[in-house]
Design a protein around this motif. Structure first.
Motif, PDB file in Angstrom:
ATOM      1  N   GLY A 148       9.769  -9.848 -24.742  1.00 13.73           N
ATOM      2  CA  GLY A 148       8.948 -10.781 -23.987  1.00 13.73           C
ATOM      3  C   GLY A 148       7.520 -10.319 -23.772  1.00 13.73           C
ATOM      4  O   GLY A 148       6.847 -10.804 -22.854  1.00 13.73           O
ATOM      5  N   LEU A 149       7.041  -9.403 -24.595  1.00 15.14           N
ATOM      6  CA  LEU A 149       5.680  -8.894 -24.461  1.00 15.14           C
ATOM      7  C   LEU A 149       4.688  -9.830 -25.146  1.00 15.14           C
ATOM      8  O   LEU A 149       5.060 -10.587 -26.050  1.00 15.14           O
ATOM      9  N   TYR A 155       8.627  -5.396 -35.692  1.00 15.05           N
ATOM     10  CA  TYR A 155       8.290  -6.818 -35.790  1.00 15.05           C
ATOM     11  C   TYR A 155       9.429  -7.684 -35.275  1.00 15.05           C
ATOM     12  O   TYR A 155       9.211  -8.738 -34.659  1.00 15.05           O
ATOM     13  N   TRP A 156      10.663  -7.252 -35.528  1.00 16.31           N
ATOM     14  CA  TRP A 156      11.825  -8.022 -35.082  1.00 16.31           C
ATOM     15  C   TRP A 156      12.192  -7.750 -33.623  1.00 16.31           C
ATOM     16  O   TRP A 156      12.707  -8.635 -32.940  1.00 16.31           O
ATOM     17  N   THR A 157      11.945  -6.541 -33.141  1.00 19.84           N
ATOM     18  CA  THR A 157      12.425  -6.174 -31.805  1.00 19.84           C
ATOM     19  C   THR A 157      11.399  -6.379 -30.694  1.00 19.84           C
ATOM     20  O   THR A 157      11.777  -6.755 -29.580  1.00 19.84           O
ATOM     21  N   VAL A 168       0.185  -1.298 -21.293  1.00 16.89           N
ATOM     22  CA  VAL A 168      -0.159  -0.684 -22.580  1.00 16.89           C
ATOM     23  C   VAL A 168       0.112   0.819 -22.539  1.00 16.89           C
ATOM     24  O   VAL A 168       0.612   1.406 -23.513  1.00 16.89           O
ATOM     25  N   ALA A 169      -0.199   1.455 -21.400  1.00 18.20           N
ATOM     26  CA  ALA A 169       0.039   2.893 -21.265  1.00 18.20           C
ATOM     27  C   ALA A 169       1.530   3.218 -21.408  1.00 18.20           C
ATOM     28  O   ALA A 169       1.910   4.172 -22.103  1.00 18.20           O
ATOM     29  N   VAL A 170       2.373   2.423 -20.756  1.00 20.91           N
ATOM     30  CA  VAL A 170       3.824   2.623 -20.881  1.00 20.91           C
ATOM     31  C   VAL A 170       4.269   2.373 -22.320  1.00 20.91           C
ATOM     32  O   VAL A 170       5.088   3.114 -22.880  1.00 20.91           O
ATOM     33  N   PHE A 171       3.707   1.353 -22.929  1.00 27.29           N
ATOM     34  CA  PHE A 171       4.058   0.979 -24.304  1.00 27.29           C
ATOM     35  C   PHE A 171       3.752   2.110 -25.286  1.00 27.29           C
ATOM     36  O   PHE A 171       4.585   2.452 -26.141  1.00 27.29           O
ATOM     37  N   VAL A 172       2.566   2.714 -25.175  1.00 26.59           N
ATOM     38  CA  VAL A 172       2.206   3.777 -26.120  1.00 26.59           C
ATOM     39  C   VAL A 172       3.045   5.031 -25.891  1.00 26.59           C
ATOM     40  O   VAL A 172       3.374   5.747 -26.849  1.00 26.59           O
ATOM     41  N   LEU A 173       3.402   5.287 -24.637  1.00 30.70           N
ATOM     42  CA  LEU A 173       4.277   6.428 -24.362  1.00 30.70           C
ATOM     43  C   LEU A 173       5.641   6.252 -25.018  1.00 30.70           C
ATOM     44  O   LEU A 173       6.180   7.175 -25.632  1.00 30.70           O
ATOM     45  N   VAL A 174       6.190   5.040 -24.894  1.00 34.95           N
ATOM     46  CA  VAL A 174       7.502   4.773 -25.492  1.00 34.95           C
ATOM     47  C   VAL A 174       7.420   4.843 -27.009  1.00 34.95           C
ATOM     48  O   VAL A 174       8.293   5.433 -27.667  1.00 34.95           O
TER      49      VAL A 174
END
Length: 310
Positions: free
Chosen positions: A97-98, A90-92, A233-239
């Motif tokens: 900037g997403l 929530y903080w990070t 979103v794909a990159v986000f879920v991988l990370v």
């Protein structure tokens, strides 16, 4: 017929890693089937949980958990797993900037319990299945309390977010899953289930493939309409998935055995996010997030190999 079913289960169980990943691509390629099965999502979540519970010796679990130190350790780990991880995200996430939808999806990820098949994946990967069982059960049982409370605290303006209806929906799916698992174990017997490891690996893999199909409803058109968003979103879920898995596994390895560290990493990165998809009002971005999240989750047995090979 019985021999044919047995052969299919053995074949599937021996190739569970590949079957899980293939199931994601199958779901993506069969949008009509995803739409038809979407109303079944809550029941399929309960089924996957039930298949995992059926393989676990809950009597031994309860005998081992009843000590003040053990209970404190499990509750403390659950607090780190869910509320603390949610607060960190929530903080990070906003600092990156997403869009706001990414923060919401990350919070729902953090406030979901480990996947119900975590212990089964630990069996496959050579991690500690008991640790996975204990933490998954405690986190799952506490989810109807922790999840809604944290969501209302962190995202009070989300449409359709009502504490008690959400608690009721989550509790019903979890209770049904536990009932299915206990019924299967009572009908077949714990010793016999333990002797049918490969068969139950296959049955669990089939259950997880059935579960993932309705998650892809409407995902194909969404990807075609907003390909750059889908890529993000794909990159986000991988990370989120692999990053959480690797970081927690690495940190836990300092004080724990490789088996325990692997189990903790697996549970941190792999969550039953679909619980909230089934319980909350429809959100296109979160629906896309949940669908694409299945790829790294189902690829976990391939990316994070067995202890003996690492």
């Amino acid at each position: 017929m019985v021999q044919a079913i047995h052969a299919v289960l053995v074949w599937t169980g021996e190739r569970a890693r590949w079957v899980l990943l293939a199931g994601c691509f199958l779901a993506f390629l069969l949008p009509f089937l995803s739409s038809a099965m979407r109303p079944m999502l809550p029941a399929l979540i309960a089924l996957v949980l039930g298949l995992s519970v059926a393989r676990l010796d809950l009597a031994a679990f309860w005998r081992g958990i009843f000590s003040a130190r053990r209970i404190a350790l499990l509750i403390g780990t659950t607090v780190l797993l869910m509320p603390v991880t949610a607060l960190l995200l929530y903080w990070t996430i906003p600092l990156l900037g997403l869009p706001d939808g990414f923060t919401k999806s990350a919070l729902l990820f953090a406030l979901a319990p480990p996947i119900s098949s975590a212990a089964g994946l630990c069996f496959i990967l050579g991690y500690d299945p008991r640790r996975a069982l204990e933490l998954t059960l405690v986190a799952t049982l506490l989810t109807p309390l922790i999840g809604p409370a944290m969501l209302v605290f962190l995202m009070p303006g989300v449409p359709g977010l009502e504490v008690f209806p959400l608690m009721a929906k989550l509790s019903l799916m979890i209770a049904l899953g536990l009932a299915i698992g206990l019924s299967i174990r009572a009908a077949i017997g714990g010793d016999r289930i333990a002797g049918l490891k490969t068969e139950f690996d296959g049955l669990s893999a089939i259950g997880m493939v059935l579960f993932v199909i309705p998650l892809f409803e409407g995902v194909g058109p969404e990807i075609l309409a907003r390909p750059m968003l889908a890529f993000g979103v794909a990159v986000f879920v991988l990370v989120l998935n692999f990053g959480s898995n690797y970081c927690v596994k690495t940190i836990a390895h300092i004080t724990s055995s490789p088996e325990v560290a692997g189990a903790l990493g697996l549970m941190w990165g792999n969550r039953t996010v679909a619980l909230y998809l089934a319980a909350l009002p429809f959100d296109p971005l979160f629906s896309l997030f949940v669908a694409l999240y299945q790829f790294p989750m189902y690829a976990t047995p391939l990316v994070f190999r067995r202890i003996s090979s690492t």
